[in-house]
Motif scaffolding. Structure first.
Motif, PDB file in Angstrom:
ATOM      1  N   VAL A   1      11.692  34.407  64.786  1.00 22.51           N
ATOM      2  CA  VAL A   1      12.248  33.138  64.310  1.00 22.51           C
ATOM      3  C   VAL A   1      11.996  32.024  65.321  1.00 22.51           C
ATOM      4  O   VAL A   1      11.576  30.917  64.953  1.00 22.51           O
ATOM      5  CB  VAL A   1      13.762  33.291  64.039  1.00 22.51           C
ATOM      6  N   GLN A   2      12.244  32.306  66.597  1.00 24.27           N
ATOM      7  CA  GLN A   2      12.055  31.254  67.602  1.00 24.27           C
ATOM      8  C   GLN A   2      10.585  30.889  67.749  1.00 24.27           C
ATOM      9  O   GLN A   2      10.245  29.713  67.933  1.00 24.27           O
ATOM     10  CB  GLN A   2      12.620  31.701  68.955  1.00 24.27           C
ATOM     11  N   TYR A   3       9.709  31.874  67.676  1.00 25.83           N
ATOM     12  CA  TYR A   3       8.277  31.602  67.834  1.00 25.83           C
ATOM     13  C   TYR A   3       7.768  30.674  66.723  1.00 25.83           C
ATOM     14  O   TYR A   3       7.083  29.678  67.002  1.00 25.83           O
ATOM     15  CB  TYR A   3       7.496  32.915  67.827  1.00 25.83           C
ATOM     16  N   PHE A   4       8.104  30.998  65.478  1.00 27.92           N
ATOM     17  CA  PHE A   4       7.565  30.208  64.368  1.00 27.92           C
ATOM     18  C   PHE A   4       8.382  28.945  64.092  1.00 27.92           C
ATOM     19  O   PHE A   4       7.874  28.007  63.464  1.00 27.92           O
ATOM     20  CB  PHE A   4       7.484  31.069  63.101  1.00 27.92           C
TER      21      PHE A   4
ATOM     22  N   VAL B   1       7.966  21.263  74.015  1.00 28.21           N
ATOM     23  CA  VAL B   1       9.071  22.184  73.740  1.00 28.21           C
ATOM     24  C   VAL B   1       8.597  23.352  72.877  1.00 28.21           C
ATOM     25  O   VAL B   1       9.125  24.459  72.971  1.00 28.21           O
ATOM     26  CB  VAL B   1      10.241  21.436  73.073  1.00 28.21           C
ATOM     27  N   THR B   2       7.566  23.137  72.061  1.00 27.98           N
ATOM     28  CA  THR B   2       7.010  24.233  71.246  1.00 27.98           C
ATOM     29  C   THR B   2       6.549  25.382  72.131  1.00 27.98           C
ATOM     30  O   THR B   2       6.916  26.552  71.913  1.00 27.98           O
ATOM     31  CB  THR B   2       5.822  23.731  70.396  1.00 27.98           C
ATOM     32  N   ASP B   3       5.741  25.088  73.116  1.00 29.59           N
ATOM     33  CA  ASP B   3       5.224  26.139  73.998  1.00 29.59           C
ATOM     34  C   ASP B   3       6.334  26.758  74.850  1.00 29.59           C
ATOM     35  O   ASP B   3       6.324  27.966  75.114  1.00 29.59           O
ATOM     36  CB  ASP B   3       4.130  25.564  74.902  1.00 29.59           C
TER      37      ASP B   3
ATOM     38  N   ARG C   1       8.254  29.214  72.598  1.00 27.82           N
ATOM     39  CA  ARG C   1       7.474  30.404  72.232  1.00 27.82           C
ATOM     40  C   ARG C   1       7.371  31.369  73.412  1.00 27.82           C
ATOM     41  O   ARG C   1       7.430  32.584  73.227  1.00 27.82           O
ATOM     42  CB  ARG C   1       6.092  29.973  71.744  1.00 27.82           C
ATOM     43  N   THR C   2       7.236  30.846  74.598  1.00 30.90           N
ATOM     44  CA  THR C   2       7.147  31.725  75.769  1.00 30.90           C
ATOM     45  C   THR C   2       8.505  32.361  76.084  1.00 30.90           C
ATOM     46  O   THR C   2       8.595  33.551  76.399  1.00 30.90           O
ATOM     47  CB  THR C   2       6.643  30.937  76.985  1.00 30.90           C
TER      48      THR C   2
ATOM     49  N   THR D   1       7.905  26.679  85.776  1.00 32.48           N
ATOM     50  CA  THR D   1       8.644  27.455  86.769  1.00 32.48           C
ATOM     51  C   THR D   1       9.969  27.929  86.200  1.00 32.48           C
ATOM     52  O   THR D   1      10.391  29.076  86.404  1.00 32.48           O
ATOM     53  CB  THR D   1       8.916  26.590  88.013  1.00 32.48           C
ATOM     54  N   LEU D   2      10.636  27.050  85.457  1.00 28.30           N
ATOM     55  CA  LEU D   2      11.951  27.346  84.890  1.00 28.30           C
ATOM     56  C   LEU D   2      11.870  28.297  83.712  1.00 28.30           C
ATOM     57  O   LEU D   2      12.891  28.860  83.313  1.00 28.30           O
ATOM     58  CB  LEU D   2      12.630  26.035  84.458  1.00 28.30           C
ATOM     59  N   VAL D   3      10.688  28.483  83.165  1.00 30.41           N
ATOM     60  CA  VAL D   3      10.504  29.383  82.015  1.00 30.41           C
ATOM     61  C   VAL D   3      10.125  30.789  82.465  1.00 30.41           C
ATOM     62  O   VAL D   3      10.723  31.781  82.021  1.00 30.41           O
ATOM     63  CB  VAL D   3       9.413  28.819  81.071  1.00 30.41           C
TER      64      VAL D   3
END
Length: 498
Positions: free
Chosen positions: A113-116, A130-132, A135-136, A190-192
């Protein structure tokens, strides 16, 4: 692992000789869980302070947008279903396999759900990156089942030593990742990546530490109690997340990334004790309260004592932040974060109230009444969201004031709903809280007065002197105001009280 082996691992930990007393096991659990949390936070904070100096407030603003969505969806990760196993008097291997299966289904679905859905959420914020980020970040969901089940198994046995060691290793892995990426110019990424490394390290480490090999079962027959208990906790978590994340979601469309980053980090700085120190104690309190759920008097006494001990530590810290916010931020975060000083002071004033409020949930839930936590969370979701909707019109300062106004109302609601079940009075609450609160208020006034005399000193020296004054004055005031509470706290830490 066979069913018999699994069953042994989810009950009492085997041992030779006489079993340690329940009180000594609780003390040991608190020592390992909270002690390791403190050390892990020292490691995390050391790296965080360096990272904050290297990154820009706008990076934290962008990350806050993605994090608000991730945290909001995470309420569906199924931890509530697994935590029902802690409250149950007996857990079968089948129930453990079913819980694992539920966790795999839920977290796999959340990742999808979060990816799509990431592009739609990025459009809401008006920030394509924010999309990338979302997804990560979805990779964290896939790690969740592999650390939740081992945590549940060890929590039932009040075995927190192995968890503590794994959490320390994970904290080090996350800190090293964050420092490496920040120093190499990865910015917001870095935060991701750092939390992804931390969560997966925990998942692998806890699975090994628990020596737990569980095959999932997707046969949900007989899981009615688990789903009912977990469902109530799930709803509670949803409402709590609305309360705690709606500010970022609301402000994300109105604030520039820099302003949102300043507010988000002010909130993080002031909530660090409430979010990092108290939850580990609640994790120990829940299984401990569950074991004595049939002895209300003992549970009530333990609850009030926990409130007093937590207040002795957290109240002076929160009010100390209020009194030293200027030199504290200048010393730890650097000059580009000075603008968040008034935000920190305002939010920190609400934290003692919020800390008291979150101590109630383990006691009422252990008594088989998770609905009370749900009802208080519902009240908080409405009260805080309305406060944020009004406050956002006045910028980051308005959002900060919203915390200060809504927190007392939430505590009053929690007290009103919990009192008939646990049997305490408002006088009991005050007697438990005043031991730390009254000396802390006096200490903050002394520190604020001294700060006026030191305004010309460089920030690090000014902060160091204020910390010394604060610690000395609080210790002296506590000794004069409530010496028995101080003596009892020291005795508890040394393991000499029941």
């Amino acid at each position: 692992m066979s069913d018999s082996d699994t069953n042994a691992s989810i009950g009492e930990q085997p041992g030779s000789g006489a079993a340690p007393s329940f009180a000594s096991r609780v003390r040991s659990a608190i020592f390992w869980r909270s002690g390791s949390q403190i050390i892990a936070q020292v490691i995390a904070w050391a790296s965080t302070l360096i990272v904050i100096r290297l990154l820009d407030p706008a990076d934290y603003g962008l990350y806050a947008m993605a994090q608000a969505v991730f945290v909001f969806l995470s309420f569906l990760n199924g931890y509530g279903f697994a935590s029902s196993l802690i409250q149950s008097e007996e857990v079968t291997p089948k129930a453990l396999r079913q819980a694992f299966g539920i966790l795999l289904l839920l977290n796999g679905s959340l990742a999808v759900v979060q990816y799509f859905g990431a592009p739609l959420l990025a459009d809401y914020y008006g920030q394509p990156i924010v999309t990338d980020l979302l997804r990560t970040t979805a990779l964290i969901y896939l790690a969740t089942p592999f650390f939740v089940i081992p945590e549940v198994v060890m929590a039932r046995a009040l075995e927190f030593r192995k968890q503590a060691l794994v959490n320390l290793i994970a904290a080090i892995a996350g800190a090293v990742t964050a420092l490496t990426l920040a120093l190499n110019g990865y910015g917001v990424w870095t935060l991701v990546y750092a939390p992804i490394v931390l969560f997966w390290t925990r998942a692998i480490g806890l699975t090994i530490a628990a020596r737990l090999l569980v095959w999932p079962s997707f046969d949900l027959r007989g899981t009615g109690k688990m789903l009912g208990f977990g469902g109530a906790i799930l709803v509670t978590q949803l409402l709590w997340l609305i309360q705690s994340q709606s500010d970022i979601f609301i402000a994300g469309r109105s604030f520039a990334p820099r302003e949102l980053g300043l507010y988000a980090e002010a909130l993080f700085l002031t909530q660090v004790l409430m979010s990092k120190f108290v939850p580990p104690l609640n994790e120990v309190a829940f299984p401990a309260y569950s074991r004595i759920q049939h002895d209300i008097a003992a549970l009530r006494a333990g609850f009030l004592k926990a409130m007093r001990l937590v207040g002795l530590v957290t109240f002076p810290a929160y009010l100390g932040i209020v009194a030293t916010a200027g030199p504290l931020i200048a010393t730890l975060l650097g000059p580009k974060w000075i603008a968040m000083t008034p935000l920190v002071r305002i939010i920190a004033l609400s934290m003692p109230v919020m800390t008291l409020q979150i101590l109630f949930s383990p006691a009422t839930t252990a008594l088989g009444r998770p609905r009370i936590a749900t009802q208080t969370a519902a009240f908080g979701a409405v009260a805080f969201t309305l406060a944020f909707l009004v406050g956002v019109r006045f910028g980051a300062t308005g959002l900060s004031i919203a915390w200060l106004l809504a927190s007392p109302a939430l505590l009053a609601c929690t007290y009103y709903l919990s009192r008939p079940l646990i049997g305490f009075t408002i006088g009991d609450i005050w007697r438990s809280a005043r031991s730390g609160l009254v000396p802390a208020i006096a200490m903050a006034l002394i520190v604020a007065g001294v700060d006026l005399l030191l305004v010309d000193l460089v920030a690090p020296l000014r902060l160091a002197l204020l910390v010394v004054v604060g610690m000395a004055s609080y210790a002296g005031l506590l000794f004069a105001y409530d010496r028995p509470a101080l003596v009892d706290a020291i005795a508890t830490l040394r393991g000499r009280t029941a």
